[in-house]
Design a protein around this motif. Structure first.
Motif, PDB file in Angstrom:
ATOM      1  N   GLY A   1     -11.188  54.635  16.101  1.00  0.00           N
ATOM      2  CA  GLY A   1     -10.153  53.615  16.202  1.00  0.00           C
ATOM      3  C   GLY A   1      -8.773  54.205  16.360  1.00  0.00           C
ATOM      4  O   GLY A   1      -7.938  53.694  17.121  1.00  0.00           O
TER       5      GLY A   1
ATOM      6  N   ARG B   1      -6.062  53.870  19.478  1.00  0.00           N
ATOM      7  CA  ARG B   1      -4.670  53.487  19.274  1.00  0.00           C
ATOM      8  C   ARG B   1      -3.723  54.467  19.970  1.00  0.00           C
ATOM      9  O   ARG B   1      -2.697  54.066  20.530  1.00  0.00           O
TER      10      ARG B   1
ATOM     11  N   GLU C   1     -16.080  46.660  13.008  1.00  0.00           N
ATOM     12  CA  GLU C   1     -14.856  46.490  12.229  1.00  0.00           C
ATOM     13  C   GLU C   1     -13.659  47.100  12.948  1.00  0.00           C
ATOM     14  O   GLU C   1     -12.583  46.502  13.019  1.00  0.00           O
ATOM     15  N   THR C   2     -13.857  48.299  13.516  1.00  0.00           N
ATOM     16  CA  THR C   2     -12.782  48.946  14.249  1.00  0.00           C
ATOM     17  C   THR C   2     -12.448  48.172  15.519  1.00  0.00           C
ATOM     18  O   THR C   2     -11.279  48.070  15.913  1.00  0.00           O
TER      19      THR C   2
ATOM     20  N   THR D   1      -9.930  45.498  14.788  1.00  0.00           N
ATOM     21  CA  THR D   1      -8.549  45.962  14.600  1.00  0.00           C
ATOM     22  C   THR D   1      -7.902  46.319  15.932  1.00  0.00           C
ATOM     23  O   THR D   1      -6.709  46.057  16.131  1.00  0.00           O
TER      24      THR D   1
ATOM     25  N   GLN E   1      -7.066  43.080  17.713  1.00  0.00           N
ATOM     26  CA  GLN E   1      -5.879  42.468  17.112  1.00  0.00           C
ATOM     27  C   GLN E   1      -4.616  43.169  17.583  1.00  0.00           C
ATOM     28  O   GLN E   1      -3.591  42.534  17.839  1.00  0.00           O
ATOM     29  N   LEU E   2      -4.691  44.498  17.733  1.00  0.00           N
ATOM     30  CA  LEU E   2      -3.537  45.245  18.241  1.00  0.00           C
ATOM     31  C   LEU E   2      -3.201  44.810  19.665  1.00  0.00           C
ATOM     32  O   LEU E   2      -2.025  44.596  19.996  1.00  0.00           O
TER      33      LEU E   2
END
Length: 334
Positions: A145, A149, A175-176, A179, A182-183
């Protein structure tokens, strides 16, 4: 923002022609998150990579912000690619550079920036993606993750107008994935950035996309707002993808109950999802309603529900009663 007209691409493989793209016509609005979904080999990667001419089409037009990009010379193409960021499935980070160095790299390549400007931009992006404390770490020290990013921050370095995401979450755990999605959603909202992503997962499209196009065997077979395509799929390829990502397909129901039972698929959107509509209609018609199958969730920010019910009674009356409450109704074959 993006207009594709009659886009086609054919490869030669093992002495035969492979049609990767077949007469693609597509409009992608500015400022939206647009999903392109399809199974492996459907043509989605070829379509995405044509938007920055990493794959050059055999024919057709690609206009981005009103500019026909297929006619650009080498200098024009370099300028175009500075306005288009790309996030890759397997990160594609430079292993010998730390996090800050990877984000800094496209700014160094572009030229025209002072060292102070570059460092300010790197700091801004690392804060945006939540990696300020990892700036000195190398890719081998990061989780999947975190690597993605870094890839997103690097793609944003030159302040692009368009961000392309090539299966950006398929190498990540669930789960990653959430995230990272969402980013991307936060970036779209904060920067007004147009994002085009390809995926084979309906859950990804459902989570963040405004509109979606379904590609099958190189052709766009269906497109529209996510809620419309997801809840009312028309093409068999779309129905297959939706069924895999939503709930068990209808045929598993079999022939249940008496032959007089009607099967209705009810689709609820927004506020109707949380209202006691089933109970109200059952009471109004004075007839039992059996919930046989269903799912409740969200399509981006919109709550939805889709239920299959069994109803012993007048299907026309039931349809009218549900539709009067803003519910979309389809009668199915039991």
């Amino acid at each position: 923002m993006i207009a594709l007209q009659h886009l086609s691409k054919t490869y030669r493989a093992e002495g035969r022609s492979v049609h990767a793209l077949r007469d693609i016509n597509l409009q992608i609005p500015q400022g939206q998150i647009f999903g392109i979904i399809g199974r492996s080999g459907a043509g989605k990667s070829s379509l995405l990579r044509s938007l920055n001419l990493l794959e050059r089409p055999d024919s057709g037009s690609i206009r981005i912000a009103g500019e026909e990009i297929t006619t650009l010379d080498a200098a024009g193409l370099r300028a175009l690619r500075r306005r288009i960021g790309m996030v890759f499935q397997h990160f594609n980070l430079l292993s010998h550079r730390n996090v800050a160095g990877n984000v800094r790299f496209p700014l160094e390549l572009a030229g025209g920036h002072t060292k102070a400007d570059i460092e300010a931009r790197v700091n801004e992006l690392l804060e945006l993606v939540g990696l300020t404390e990892q700036r000195e770490q190398f890719p081998s020290q990061l989780s999947g993750g975190q690597k993605q990013r870094v890839g997103i921050a690097r793609a944003l370095a030159t302040q692009p107008q368009l961000l392309l995401c090539d299966e950006a979450t398929s190498a990540l755990d669930p789960e990653t994935t959430l995230t990272v999605l969402q980013l991307l959603l936060d970036i779209n909202r904060r920067l007004g950035l147009t994002i085009v992503l390809i995926t084979h997962e309906m859950a990804v499209v459902r989570a963040i996309c405004d509109r979606v196009a379904v590609i099958d065997d190189g052709a766009i077979v269906e497109s529209g707002p996510v809620a419309e395509v997801f809840l009312h799929p028309r093409h068999h390829a779309t129905r297959r993808i939706v069924a895999e990502g939503a709930y068990t397909p209808l045929p598993t129901l079999g022939k249940q109950g008496a032959t007089s039972t009607r099967l209705l698929r009810l689709t609820f959107l927004d506020g109707a999802t949380y209202e006691p509509i089933i109970a109200d209609v059952g009471q109004q018609l004075d007839a039992p309603i059996n919930i046989l199958q269903g799912s409740i969730g969200r399509i981006k920010d919109r709550p939805y529900g889709q239920l299959i019910i069994g109803f012993d009674g007048n299907a026309v009356r039931a349809r009218r009663a549900f539709e009067a409450r803003g519910v979309h109704v389809e009668e199915l074959t039991a």
